[in-house]
Structures are given as structure tokens and as C-alpha cells.
Design a protein around this motif. Structure first.
Motif, short mmCIF file in Angstrom:
data_model
loop_
_atom_site.label_atom_id
_atom_site.label_comp_id
_atom_site.label_asym_id
_atom_site.label_seq_id
_atom_site.Cartn_x
_atom_site.Cartn_y
_atom_site.Cartn_z
N THR A 50 -17.49 11.57 10.40
CA THR A 50 -16.17 11.97 10.88
C THR A 50 -15.64 10.86 11.77
OG1 THR A 50 -16.70 14.34 10.82
CG2 THR A 50 -14.87 13.66 12.23
N THR A 51 -14.44 10.41 11.49
CA THR A 51 -13.83 9.34 12.27
C THR A 51 -12.46 9.78 12.76
OG1 THR A 51 -14.98 7.62 11.03
CG2 THR A 51 -13.01 6.95 12.23
N HIS A 52 -12.17 9.48 14.01
CA HIS A 52 -10.89 9.85 14.61
C HIS A 52 -10.20 8.60 15.14
CE1 HIS A 52 -7.99 12.51 16.60
NE2 HIS A 52 -8.04 11.67 17.62
N GLY A 53 -8.89 8.50 14.92
CA GLY A 53 -8.14 7.36 15.43
C GLY A 53 -6.70 7.42 15.00
N SER A 54 -5.92 6.43 15.41
CA SER A 54 -4.53 6.37 14.98
C SER A 54 -4.50 6.07 13.49
CB SER A 54 -3.78 5.28 15.74
OG SER A 54 -4.21 4.00 15.31
N LEU A 55 -3.43 6.49 12.83
CA LEU A 55 -3.29 6.21 11.40
C LEU A 55 -3.27 4.72 11.13
CD1 LEU A 55 -0.67 8.93 10.38
CD2 LEU A 55 -3.14 8.95 9.95
N ALA A 56 -2.62 3.96 11.99
CA ALA A 56 -2.57 2.51 11.80
C ALA A 56 -3.97 1.91 11.95
CB ALA A 56 -1.60 1.86 12.80
N GLY A 57 -4.71 2.34 12.95
CA GLY A 57 -6.06 1.85 13.14
C GLY A 57 -6.98 2.22 11.99
N LEU A 58 -6.83 3.43 11.47
CA LEU A 58 -7.63 3.86 10.33
C LEU A 58 -7.30 3.04 9.09
CD1 LEU A 58 -7.48 7.73 10.85
CD2 LEU A 58 -9.47 6.26 11.20
N LEU A 59 -6.03 2.77 8.88
CA LEU A 59 -5.63 1.94 7.74
C LEU A 59 -6.21 0.53 7.84
CD1 LEU A 59 -1.86 2.87 7.28
CD2 LEU A 59 -3.60 2.96 5.47
N ALA A 60 -6.13 -0.04 9.04
CA ALA A 60 -6.66 -1.39 9.23
C ALA A 60 -8.16 -1.41 9.01
CB ALA A 60 -6.31 -1.89 10.63
N ARG A 61 -8.82 -0.40 9.50
CA ARG A 61 -10.27 -0.33 9.34
C ARG A 61 -10.65 -0.17 7.88
NH1 ARG A 61 -14.23 3.76 12.66
NH2 ARG A 61 -16.19 3.05 11.75
N ALA A 62 -9.87 0.63 7.15
CA ALA A 62 -10.14 0.81 5.73
C ALA A 62 -9.97 -0.50 4.97
CB ALA A 62 -9.22 1.88 5.14
N ALA A 63 -8.98 -1.30 5.38
CA ALA A 63 -8.74 -2.59 4.71
C ALA A 63 -9.91 -3.54 4.91
CB ALA A 63 -7.45 -3.21 5.21
N THR A 64 -10.43 -3.63 6.13
CA THR A 64 -11.55 -4.54 6.38
C THR A 64 -12.85 -3.99 5.81
OG1 THR A 64 -11.91 -3.59 8.59
CG2 THR A 64 -10.49 -5.53 8.45
N ALA A 65 -13.05 -2.68 5.91
CA ALA A 65 -14.31 -2.08 5.46
C ALA A 65 -14.48 -2.16 3.96
CB ALA A 65 -14.39 -0.63 5.92
N SER A 66 -13.38 -2.20 3.22
CA SER A 66 -13.47 -2.25 1.76
C SER A 66 -13.20 -3.65 1.22
CB SER A 66 -12.47 -1.25 1.14
OG SER A 66 -11.15 -1.53 1.58
N SER A 67 -13.44 -4.67 2.05
CA SER A 67 -13.18 -6.05 1.64
C SER A 67 -14.11 -6.50 0.53
CB SER A 67 -13.34 -6.99 2.84
OG SER A 67 -12.39 -6.72 3.84
N GLY A 68 -13.68 -7.56 -0.15
CA GLY A 68 -14.48 -8.17 -1.19
C GLY A 68 -14.49 -9.67 -1.03
N VAL A 69 -15.31 -10.34 -1.83
CA VAL A 69 -15.39 -11.80 -1.85
C VAL A 69 -15.15 -12.25 -3.29
CG1 VAL A 69 -16.79 -13.83 -1.38
CG2 VAL A 69 -17.05 -11.79 0.05
N ALA A 70 -14.12 -13.06 -3.51
CA ALA A 70 -13.80 -13.53 -4.85
C ALA A 70 -14.88 -14.47 -5.35
CB ALA A 70 -12.44 -14.23 -4.85
N LEU A 71 -15.32 -14.26 -6.57
CA LEU A 71 -16.32 -15.13 -7.17
C LEU A 71 -15.67 -16.33 -7.86
CD1 LEU A 71 -18.70 -12.45 -8.72
CD2 LEU A 71 -18.93 -13.64 -6.53
#
Length: 300
Positions: A83-104
Motif C-alpha cells: 500500500t502506497t500513499h502520496g500525491s498523484l503527481a508523486g505517484l505518477l513520477a514514481r511509477a515512471a522511474t520504477a517501470s524504467s527500461g534500458v534500450a538494447l
């Protein structure tokens, strides 16, 4: 609340840097309210939400691959629920970094090769929370990239694609938790590439919290170790030796050296001078773009 695996993603604080841009025709058929994009951006920064998700997708990934078999777990395990609580903007930013990838490859976006599927549930829960509060006629895109077209990055989009005209936009800038590139590192492409690479690795794998997590003997520790292995494979680095003793600082240094070589070459090819490349560097922030337009009237 968040357990050890959640500590691997940097804490994101809100920095509201909102600007308004109007795109499309000068005389659209149905001009939206000029301040609606601003209002949505303000709501993202000020509105908090609680999202529930599970680490089960990551455990399933481990089970399919056979990787980390000594610390795998059952996907129905209640300890995998978060369970995670935070501002919608903070959650969006966290989702962007947490689901990052590395181009091969240079011709593909990094999100095509995600580091792990662990955060798929978190990203989906965040999108649902944002969608429930923005309504029709809005598109939100959270994008993290160390510099334009970098080989590492992540993005999350919510809402339909906007029309070709009558669109207003506002921008939020959310810190990733790492310091901006210092001025002394911008004198040469090599120095800049190394500074950007080290901050990129720290966003993906904060070594302090990762070290604590790796000391456990559970699926969460295996998930962090797998994340290291995925980044190492994508950057042709070797981290098995330092991770054997939970020396995450040394592991991050190896990942940094491997990634810095690639980033330095890319920055040198894209920009005429290191100062120009430094101005384009955005490793320390996530950019959230809010676009709004007038939704079509309902048909009676």
C-alpha cells in the motif's frame, strides 16, 4: 505501508513548476477553458491517494525464468501486497522511474526492455487513481529520461490521445531524489557522461536501501538482485562479485562505468559542447505534462 522493495525507489517530492502552453489552431471550434490544464496540474500536485498493489508479477517473472530459485515465493503470499500513499503527481513520477527500461539498441525506446515486471501492478493502480480524478478531455504523461532520447528511461500515460487542435498544456517537474549534475562535471563530455550515468543508476537502484533489502532471505531480496542482474545484462557490466557481499556501492560503481561509456558517446554525438548537453540533462527530475481539451458534448 511500503516494505523493503519499495525503498529501492527514491522518495519523490513535489516541485510545482507549472507553465501553460496552447497548441493547435488559433481559432479552434471549441476552445477549452484556458486554466483547466493548470487546474488539473494543481490537483495532481495537491491531491493525495492510496494505491494497493502486489509484487506478485515480479515473483512470477522469477519463477518463469528460474532465476533466484533459493529465494522465490508464492504469488499468493500476503507479504507481497503493498500500500502506497502520496500525491498523484508523486505517484505518477514514481511509477515512471520504477517501470524504467534500458534500450538494447539505439533505434528502440528503453520502455520496450523494462528492467523488471515487479511494478506492473503499481503502475496500473496509479493510472486508475489518476484517471478517476481527471475526467474526460485530459491526457497526462509522466516521463523520466536522463537526457533526450537517452538509452534509459520510463513513462506512464493516462487518458486518451488529445485532438490536433484546441489543446492546452501545463507542466509539473517532480524531483527523482538525486542531485542535479554539478557545474564542475560539465566541462567535458566524459565528466558529464559519468555524472549523468551515476545519477541514473542511483535512481534505478539506490545503493543504501538496496543493500538493506539484499540482506534479507525472501522474495523481495531476490527481486532486487534480479533488478541488478537485468541492468547489468543491459549494460554489459558484471556485478555478481560485489553483490555476493551486498556491496551495492561497488555494484553501482560498475554499472555507472559501463553506462557512462555509452552515455558519453551519445552526448558527444548529439551536442556540439558539453555545456549544451548539460542544459538538456534531466536525470534529477520527472516531467509531467498535462494536456486538456473540450470533450465533445454527449448525444441525447
Amino acid at each position: 505501508m511500503n516494505a523493503a522493495i519499495d525503498a529501492v525507489v527514491a522518495l519523490l517530492l513535489i516541485s510545482a513548476a507549472v507553465g501553460v502552453v496552447v497548441t493547435g489552431s488559433d481559432t479552434p471550434a471549441a476552445e477549452p477553458e484556458p486554466d483547466r490544464a493548470d487546474a488539473v496540474a494543481d490537483a495532481l500536485a495537491a491531491t493525495t491517494a492510496t494505491v494497493n498493489y502486489s509484487l506478485a508479477p515480479g515473483v512470477r517473472e522469477l519463477n518463469r525464468s528460474g532465476w533466484g530459485t533459493d529465494r522465490r515465493g508464492q504469488t499468493g503470499n500476503q507479504e507481497l501486497r503493498r500500500t502506497t500513499h502520496g500525491s498523484l503527481a508523486g505517484l505518477l513520477a514514481r511509477a515512471a522511474t520504477a517501470s524504467s527500461g534500458v534500450a538494447l539498441h539505439t533505434d528502440e525506446p528503453p520502455e520496450r526492455n523494462p528492467i523488471t515486471g515487479t511494478r506492473a501492478g503499481f503502475r496500473s493502480a496509479v493510472r486508475d487513481a489518476v484517471r478517476a480524478r481527471t475526467g474526460a478531455g485530459a491526457r497526462i504523461d509522466a516521463v523520466w529520461q536522463p537526457y533526450p532520447d537517452a538509452p534509459v528511461g520510463g513513462r506512464v500515460g493516462v487518458g486518451p490521445e488529445p485532438p490536433s487542435d484546441g489543446v492546452h498544456a501545463a507542466i509539473l517537474t517532480i524531483p527523482t531524489g538525486v542531485e542535479p549534475v554539478p557545474a564542475h562535471a560539465t566541462a567535458t563530455f566524459g565528466g558529464l557522461g559519468h555524472a549523468v550515468a551515476s545519477r541514473t543508476v542511483e535512481v534505478l537502484l539506490p545503493h543504501g536501501s538496496a543493500r538493506i533489502t539484499l540482506r534479507g532471505d525472501d522474495p523481495e531480496a531476490a527481486l532486487v538482485a534480479h533488478r541488478y542482474a537485468r541492468v547489468a545484462a543491459a549494460t554489459n557490466a558484471s556485478v555478481a562479485e560485489p553483490l555476493a557481499t551486498e556491496d551495492t556501492a561497488a555494484a553501482n560503481a560498475r554499472l555507472t562505468e559501463a553506462l557512462a561509456t555509452r552515455m558519453t558517446a551519445e552526448l558527444r554525438s548529439k551536442y556540439d559542447h558539453p555545456s549544451d548537453a548539460a542544459e538538456a540533462a534531466s536525470v534529477s527530475s520527472v516531467r509531467i505534462v498535462v494536456r486538456t481539451w473540450s470533450a465533445p458534448p454527449e448525444v441525447a
